[in-house]
Enzyme design. Structure first.
Site, PDB file in Angstrom:
ATOM      1  N   ASP A   1     -13.657  12.948   8.145  1.00 52.95           N
ATOM      2  CA  ASP A   1     -12.838  11.779   7.870  1.00 52.95           C
ATOM      3  C   ASP A   1     -11.378  12.214   7.901  1.00 52.95           C
ATOM      4  O   ASP A   1     -11.075  13.414   7.801  1.00 52.95           O
ATOM      5  CB  ASP A   1     -13.180  11.160   6.512  1.00 52.95           C
ATOM      6  CG  ASP A   1     -12.788   9.693   6.417  1.00 52.95           C
ATOM      7  OD1 ASP A   1     -13.648   8.828   6.648  1.00 52.95           O
ATOM      8  OD2 ASP A   1     -11.609   9.405   6.145  1.00 52.95           O
TER       9      ASP A   1
ATOM     10  N   ARG B   1       0.813  -1.205   0.000  1.00 52.61           N
ATOM     11  CA  ARG B   1       0.000   0.000   0.000  1.00 52.61           C
ATOM     12  C   ARG B   1       0.856   1.269   0.000  1.00 52.61           C
ATOM     13  O   ARG B   1       0.485   2.270  -0.604  1.00 52.61           O
ATOM     14  CB  ARG B   1      -0.923   0.001   1.224  1.00 52.61           C
ATOM     15  CG  ARG B   1      -2.014  -1.072   1.209  1.00 52.61           C
ATOM     16  CD  ARG B   1      -3.086  -0.738   0.173  1.00 52.61           C
ATOM     17  NE  ARG B   1      -4.187  -1.663   0.235  1.00 52.61           N
ATOM     18  CZ  ARG B   1      -5.249  -1.540   1.026  1.00 52.61           C
ATOM     19  NH1 ARG B   1      -5.326  -0.521   1.860  1.00 52.61           N
ATOM     20  NH2 ARG B   1      -6.216  -2.422   0.991  1.00 52.61           N
TER      21      ARG B   1
END
Length: 291
Positions: free
Chosen positions: A161, A52
């Site tokens: 977020d 990632r």
């Protein structure tokens, strides 16, 4: 709404596509993510984290993970959102866990709006809003309820977020039409604008919904700038990956941010059992503050 490091993901062999993530650097990243995101990364996540973060190394033109860890040490806040985006899998949809919206429509919104006709404010927080489907779904049922009472009420939804990419999508409010599977045909016609030309196959949420939703970056583990209290908080599919102490602290903070008898909505795999004495379970993953 962010499932950090979803166990269903996979990457290729270590070192196959770039620098390898060594034991010392992985140990630092594990501690950093635990401290700043409340996520406990097991040893088996090492290759996944490597895969990632390789894209982030390329974007920053860094030679390896040691340099990336040095960047986090020097200026953790500047890179925290990007790190969370890289190791996050955003799992969300419009009207996911429909029973929560049914409770809003059938019980909570009529009661709240009637009580606030003569003044007061209605506030709902989507904590971990991901790409925006949740707060816009809440906005749909809120706008419809406001239309039914025919009276102006100061009603707003806060959507927060940690991921910059997720927030960018939420702010645009533009989604592929095939992402609207949870939205009824009537609501599609009322609350979405169909794209044309180069935007064919996409839909944008109606300006009325965008007026109701305020989108801001926020790390749930850091300080919260909000002053007023909320009637309801949606924190669904967020805390499932937190360790127990982080969950306990977060639930206590949520209790402090809710109005008396306010509501907290969790995800279908989440529970407050043994973690808080501030709430009563009153429905499927629906909790009400005791006082």
């Amino acid at each position: 709404m962010n499932a950090l490091v979803d166990s269903g993901d996979a990457v290729g062999p270590a070192g196959a596509a770039g620098p390898s993530l060594g034991e010392a650097d992985f140990a630092f990243l594990r501690e950093f993510v635990l401290q700043h995101c409340g996520i406990s990364l097991g040893d088996h996540k090492r290759q996944l984290v490597q895969g990632r973060l390789l894209r982030r190394l390329r974007a920053l033109a860094l030679p390896g993970f040691a340099a990336y860890c040095d960047l986090l040490r020097r200026d953790p806040e500047s890179e925290l959102g990007e790190l969370a985006s890289c190791i996050s899998t955003n799992v969300t949809s419009f009207f996911r866990e429909m029973h929560h919206y049914d409770m809003l429509v059938d019980e909570l919104l009529p009661r709240w709006l009637e009580a606030k006709r003569a003044g007061g404010r209605l506030r709902i927080w989507s904590a971990g809003c991901s790409t925006g489907e949740e707060p816009y779904a809440i906005a749909m049922v809120l706008a419809e309820a406001l239309g039914r009472i025919g009276t102006d009420v100061d009603a707003k939804i806060l959507a927060t977020d940690l991921s910059p990419q997720a927030l960018a999508t939420a702010r645009k409010g533009v989604y592929p039409v095939d992402r609207l599977g949870g939205v009824s045909e009537a609501r599609r016609k009322r609350w979405f604008l169909r794209g044309e030309g180069s935007f064919d196959g996409y839909a944008q949420v109606h300006p009325r919904l965008r007026e109701l939703v305020t989108i801001q970056p926020l790390n749930l583990l850091h300080e919260w700038p909000m002053q007023g209290k909320f009637d309801a908080i949606f924190c669904r599919n967020v805390v499932i990956y937190f360790d127990k102490p982080t969950k306990q602290r977060l639930f206590a903070r949520y209790a402090g941010m809710l109005e008396s008898r306010g509501y907290l909505f969790l995800g279908h795999s989440e529970s407050m059992y043994g973690l808080s004495e501030d709430f009563d379970l009153i429905g499927r993953t629906v909790y009400r503050k005791r006082s």
